[in-house]
Design a protein around this motif. Structure first.
Motif, PDB file in Angstrom:
ATOM      1  N   ASP A   8       0.845  -1.191   0.000  1.00 15.72           N
ATOM      2  CA  ASP A   8       0.000   0.000   0.000  1.00 15.72           C
ATOM      3  C   ASP A   8       0.885   1.246   0.000  1.00 15.72           C
ATOM      4  O   ASP A   8       1.007   1.946  -0.982  1.00 15.72           O
ATOM      5  N   LYS A   9       1.536   1.481   1.123  1.00 13.87           N
ATOM      6  CA  LYS A   9       2.450   2.618   1.212  1.00 13.87           C
ATOM      7  C   LYS A   9       3.881   2.094   1.311  1.00 13.87           C
ATOM      8  O   LYS A   9       4.105   0.931   1.620  1.00 13.87           O
ATOM      9  N   THR A  10       4.836   2.977   1.074  1.00 19.32           N
ATOM     10  CA  THR A  10       6.228   2.569   1.215  1.00 19.32           C
ATOM     11  C   THR A  10       6.882   3.383   2.332  1.00 19.32           C
ATOM     12  O   THR A  10       6.582   4.567   2.490  1.00 19.32           O
ATOM     13  N   PHE A  11       7.731   2.705   3.089  1.00 18.42           N
ATOM     14  CA  PHE A  11       8.421   3.418   4.175  1.00 18.42           C
ATOM     15  C   PHE A  11       9.621   4.167   3.652  1.00 18.42           C
ATOM     16  O   PHE A  11      10.164   3.755   2.628  1.00 18.42           O
ATOM     17  N   PRO A  12      10.125   5.193   4.306  1.00 23.79           N
ATOM     18  CA  PRO A  12       9.527   5.896   5.459  1.00 23.79           C
ATOM     19  C   PRO A  12       8.701   7.105   5.009  1.00 23.79           C
ATOM     20  O   PRO A  12       8.150   7.821   5.831  1.00 23.79           O
TER      21      PRO A  12
END
Lengths: 667, 153
Positions: free
Chosen positions: A194-198
Motif C-alpha cells: 500500500d504505502k512505502t516506508f519511510p
C-alpha cells in the motif's frame, strides 16, 4: 622486442618477483622480506622485491621500471587472489613492454596470510607458492586476448521493481530489452504494497507509471506468463529460449475492456486470488489487479469450466463478440532470442510462518502475515483498504511480532532488513485507519536508512507500543471472545512476563530466496550463498556482477533489500550491461585448447567429451580439430587425450607440471 | 595425537582447485579469515576435469603426502559436466593408487561450492588430520622409477 617472439625460454628467463605487504594484511603474518630474499635466489630470478602495496600506482610503476632497467621478461606478483588484481598486474606487465601472459600471480593473502596464524608456516607456504610460480612462469607462452562482439539486446528476468527499473534504464539508453515475467503481470511484490516506508508514498502511485512505461516503450519486449527454459552461449552472445505460456487471450486483438471477466458464468469469484494471498476470490478469467500490465485478462485452465468439461456456455466469448480475442486453443510458444547480457531480477519469497507453529498462523483466523496486511491496508485490496478481521470486525488491539523467520537459528540466521521498517509503517497505518492499540514485539529495532530513525521516532510518538521481547506463546483468551493472548518477556522491564490480549496478530515475516532459486542458478550458471541468495562477484566491489561474465543481479534475488536499494542496484546492473554493450566487444581469457596436429593420432577420444561441440574430427586429415570460438577453456579434453596432443593456453601440461614440482621442490 | 606432535610431521598437500567453485571457496575462507591448516598448496585449474591423472601421480612422485581435488558440486559445473569427468578419473585412479600402495586417505575429491568456505576449511583440516595419523608417504617403488613411469614425454 625479441622477448615477444615467443621463444620458450627454459633457461634464459629473467624473472621479476614482487611480494606485496598489502599493508599488514600479508606482512602481518608472512615475513615478506624473507620471502623476497628467498625468491631472489631462485633460478632465473633477476630481481625480487617486497613492497607495501603492489596494486598502487607506484607498485605497478616498480614492475614497469624493472622491466626497463633489468630487461625482465617474466613477472610474478605474490599478493591477493587473481580474481582481484590479476588484470591489474597483467596490464602493468604489458605496459612495461612484455606480453601480459608472461605473468603469474601468487595468492598469498586469501590462501595464506588471512587463513593461517603461524608466521613460520605461512612464510614457508608463501615460499613454496612463489617457487612454483617462478618455475611455471618460465614456461609461459605469449598469448593474445580474444575479442568477441557483444549483442545489443538485454534479457531481464523478473518484472518486479528491479526488473522494471533496469529495463527502463536500458531502453531509455536505446538498447532493446526482453523483459520476461512468469506471472500474468509485472509489478512484483511492490504492486502488492500500500504505502512505502519511510515517506509513505503510495506504492501504486510510484510504481504503475513505470509499469505503463514498460509496456509502451518501443525498446522493450514484455513477455508475461513466460519463463526462461534454456540458455546457451557466453558473455556478449547468449542464446536464450523463453517459454511463453498461453494466456488464452490474443494480446494483439484484446483491447483490455475486461467485459469478458464481467460476463463469466461465475457471477462471483470461485478461486483463491493469488494476488490477494487468498484474502479474496477471483474468477477463472481474471486480471490480477486493476493496474496490471499488460492490461489483458488471463484464463486459468485449471478452474475454467470450458477447459475442464468443454461444456461452458462461454459467455466470455459472447461478451468479446466480433473481436474474438479469446482463444481456448492457444498453445505454449517457444521464443529464441540472442542477447549480449542478462540481468536476473527474480526477487524473493516471504517466510512461511507455518514453519513456526506456535504463532498459530493457519490455526487462528486472526493471525496474518505482514504481506496479507499490506493487502488489507491497500485501497485496491480485498477489503477496499479497510483493516477488518475475517469476521468483518475492526480490531481494537493489534500485535506485530518482528523477526519471524529471521535472526533465528531454527529458521534463518540473517536479518531480513525490511521487516522493522515495514512493521513501523504498518503500525502507523493501522493506528491511522483503526485507532487500535498497536504493540510491536521486537528483538532490536533496526532503522539504518535515510529518514528511517526519524520515522521510528514519529511512530513511537504516535503512541505505538514497543515491547522488547520475543513472543513465546500465543493462545486464545478464555471466554471464547476470539482474542489471542501474546505472552512475552519484557526484557526492558527486568524480564517481567507480559500477557497482552489482541484482536489481530501480524507476523513480520522475513525474506527468503525464491523456491526455485536453485534451478535458476543452475540454468544461468551462477552461484548461490548458503541461504540461497544469488552470489555477487565481490560483496563490495562487484555487487551486481556474478562469476559468469555478462550476467548481473538486481534486487532481492541477491539478498534482502528495500525498494531504494533495489532500484539503486537495478540501475547499477543496467549500467554494467550498458558498459559492455557500448564497448561493443568483450575480451576473453585466451585459455582455449588446441590440437598439436602432428601428434594427434586421430583416436577421437576427445570429440564426445566436449560439452560445447567444439571438437570435430576431420576426415581428410584424420585429426581432431578444435573450434576456438566454441571452446570455453575447461581443459577436459586436454586431460583426456591419450597421446598428449591437446594443449591448453595458460594451463599447459608443462606449466602445471612445473607448478607441481615447484611446490614440492623444498629446500 | 601426542606422538604425532612429537614427530612434528607436517604433511604436504597439493590441491587442484577449480577456478569457479573451490578456488573461490578458498578465497572466501580468506576474506572471512577462517583459519585452517597451512599444509595445502593450491594449483588453480579452470575445471576439476582438467586434472590429468598424471598430475596426481607426479605430485605423489615428487613428495606430496596427499592430493586434494576440489570441484563444483555435481550438476553445478561451470562447464556443465567437467566435474563428472573428474569423478570418473578419480574413481579409477584411486584404485590404481591403492594397488601402488598409496593409502586411500591420501587422495581426495571434494565438491566445494564458492559459498562453502566452511566446507573448504573442514576438507583441508580433516585431510591434514588423517595424513598426520598416516605419517609421511612411503612409496613402494623408488620415487625416481615412479616418476619415470608417469612423467610425460
Amino acid at each position: 622486442m625479441s622477448l615477444e617472439t615467443g621463444v620458450r625460454t627454459n633457461g634464459g628467463a629473467r624473472i621479476g618477483v614482487y611480494v606485496c605487504h598489502c599493508g599488514s594484511n600479508i606482512a602481518g603474518t608472512i615475513d615478506v622480506e624473507a620471502v623476497a630474499r628467498y625468491a631472489s635466489e631462485l633460478p632465473g630470478v633477476e630481481i625480487a622485491r617486497d613492497y607495501k602495496y603492489m596494486c598502487s600506482d607506484p607498485g605497478q610503476e616498480l614492475i614497469k621500471q624493472d622491466i626497463r632497467d633489468h630487461g625482465l621478461d617474466r613477472v610474478v606478483v605474490a599478493s591477493c587472489s587473481p580474481s582481484l588484481h590479476e588484470k591489474t598486474f597483467r596490464d602493468a606487465t604489458a605496459d612495461g613492454g612484455v606480453n601480459p601472459f608472461y605473468f603469474q600471480m601468487v595468492n598469498i593473502r586469501e590462501h595464506d596470510s588471512w587463513v593461517h596464524e603461524d608466521v613460520e608456516a605461512a612464510t614457508e607456504k608463501a615460499k613454496d607458492l612463489i617457487r612454483a610460480a617462478v618455475r611455471r612462469v618460465r614456461h609461459h607462452r605469449p598469448l593474445e586476448i580474444r575479442r568477441v562482439p557483444v549483442h545489443n539486446e538485454v534479457l531481464i528476468v523478473g518484472g518486479g521493481i528491479a526488473g522494471i527499473h533496469a529495463a527502463l534504464t536500458l531502453a531509455n539508453a536505446g538498447k532493446h530489452v526482453y523483459l520476461v515475467e512468469r506471472e500474468p503481470t509485472i509489478g512484483g511484490h511492490m504492486a502488492q504494497f500500500d504505502k512505502t516506508f519511510p515517506t509513505l508514498d503510495c506504492a501504486a502511485c510510484i510504481l504503475t507509471p513505470k509499469m505503463v512505461s514498460v509496456k509502451a516503450h518501443p525498446n522493450i519486449t514484455l513477455w508475461s506468463l513466460s519463463e526462461v527454459s534454456e540458455i546457451e552461449g557466453y558473455v556478449g552472445n547468449y542464446e536464450v529460449t523463453v517459454r511463453r505460456k498461453p494466456r488464452y487471450i490474443l494480446e494483439d486483438v484484446c483491447v483490455g475492456c475486461l467485459e469478458c471477466i464481467e460476463a463469466c458464468v461465475y457471477k462471483k469469484g470461485k478461486v483463491v486470488d493469488e494476488f490477494n494471498l487468498g484474502l479474496s476470490m477471483r474468477k477463472p478469467i481474471y486480471i490480477p489487479f486493476p493496474q496490471a500490465v499488460p492490461q489483458f485478462p488471463v484464463i486459468d485452465p485449471e478452474t475454467c469450466i470450458e477447459f475442464k468439461s468443454g461444456k461452458c456456455k462461454k459467455t466470455c466469448v459472447d461478451a468479446c463478440g466480433d473481436r474474438g480475442a479469446i482463444d481456448f486453443q492457444q498453445e505454449e510458444k517457444l521464443e529464441k532470442i540472442k542477447v549480449g547480457t542478462i540481468i536476473l531480477a527474480t526477487g524473493f519469497k516471504t517466510f512461511d510462518p507455518k514453519r513456526i507453529p506456535y504463532y498459530g498462523y493457519g490455526v487462528y483466523p486472526s493471525v496474518y502475515t505482514a504481506l496479507e496486511l499490506e493487502r488489507l491496508v491497500n485501497s485496491a485490496g480485498p477489503t477496499g483498504g479497510e483493516i477488518v478481521l475475517r469476521d468483518g470486525s475492526k480490531p481494537k488491539a493489534v500485535g506485530i511480532v518482528h523477526c519471524i523467520g529471521s535472526r533465528d537459528e531454527n529458521t534463518n540466521l540473517y536479518c531480513s532488513r525490511v521487516c522493522c521498517m515495514y512493521s513501523l509503517k504498518l503500525a502507523h497505518l493501522i493506528k491511522e485507519k483503526t485507532e487500535a492499540e498497536v504493540y510491536n514485539f521486537y528483538i532490536d529495532i533496526r532503522t539504518p536508512g535515510k529518514g528511517f530513525e526519524e520515522f521510528y521516532n514519529r511512530v513511537a510518538e504516535e503512541g505505538v507500543h514497543f515491547i522488547r521481547g520475543k513472543v513465546a506463546e500465543v493462545y486464545p483468551e478464555s471466554g471464547g471472545n476470539g482474542r489471542l493472548v501474546l505472552k512475552a518477556e519484557d526484557t526492558l522491564m527486568g524480564g517481567v512476563m507480559r500477557k497482552i490480549p489482541v484482536d489481530m496478530l501480524v507476523l513480520a515475516v522475513g525474506l527468503e530466496a525464491q523456491a526455485d532459486a536453485e534451478e535458476v542458478r543452475r540454468m544461468f550458471n551462477i552461484t548461490c550463498s548458503s541461504e540461497g541468495w544469488f552470489m555477487e562477484r565481490h560483496p563490495k566491489l562487484a555487487p551486481v556482477n556474478t562469476f559468469t561474465d555478462g550476467i548481473f543481479l538486481a534486487g532481492a534475488c541477491q539478498g534482502p533489500k528495500d525498494i531504494p536499494d533495489t532500484v539503486a542496484q537495478a540501475g547499477a546492473a543496467a549500467a554494467e550491461a550498458l558498459a559492455l554493450i557500448d564497448t561493443g566487444y568483450v575480451e576473453l581469457e585466451p585459455n582455449t585448447a588446441y590440437i598439436n596436429e602432428e601428434e594427434c593420432s586421430g583416436c577421437k577420444t576427445c570429440v564426445p567429451l566436449c560439452p560445447y561441440g567444439a571438437i570435430s574430427f576431420r576426415e581428410d586429415t584424420k585429426k581432431a580439430e578444435i573450434n576456438e570460438v566454441l571452446c570455453k577453456g575447461c581443459g577436459v579434453c586436454v586431460a583426456a587425450c591419450p597421446s598428449g596432443s591437446i594443449g591448453q593456453n595458460l594451463f599447459e601440461d608443462d606449466e602445471i607440471f612445473q607448478e607441481i614440482e615447484g611446490l614440492l621442490a623444498h629446500g | 595425537m601426542a606422538d604425532e606432535r612429537k614427530t612434528g610431521f607436517e604433511p604436504k598437500i597439493v590441491a587442484f582447485f577449480c577456478n569457479w567453485c573451490t578456488y573461490l571457496a578458498a578465497d572466501l575462507a580468506g576474506t572471512a579469515r577462517m583459519k585452517h591448516a597451512p599444509n595445502a598448496r593450491v594449483i588453480r585449474v579452470m575445471c576439476s576435469g582438467r586434472v590429468d591423472p598424471q598430475f596426481v601421480l607426479e605430485a605423489f612422485a615428487k613428495g606430496a603426502d596427499g592430493v586434494l581435488i576440489g570441484g563444483c558440486h555435481p550438476g553445478d559445473c561451470h562447464y556443465q559436466e567437467g566435474n563428472y569427468k573428474a569423478l570418473r578419473r578419480y574413481n579409477l585412479l584411486k584404485r590404481m593408487l591403492k594397488d601402488m600402495g598409496i593409502e586411500e586417505e591420501r587422495f581426495r575429491l571434494e565438491w566445494i561450492s564458492a559459498s562453502e568456505a566452511e566446507r573448504l576449511k573442514w576438507a583441508v583440516d580433516d585431510m591434514v588430520e588423517k595424513l598426520k595419523a598416516l605419517g609421511p608417504l612411503n612409496l613402494a617403488v623408488p620415487s625416481e622409477d615412479f616418476a619415470e613411469g608417469v612423467s610425460v614425454a
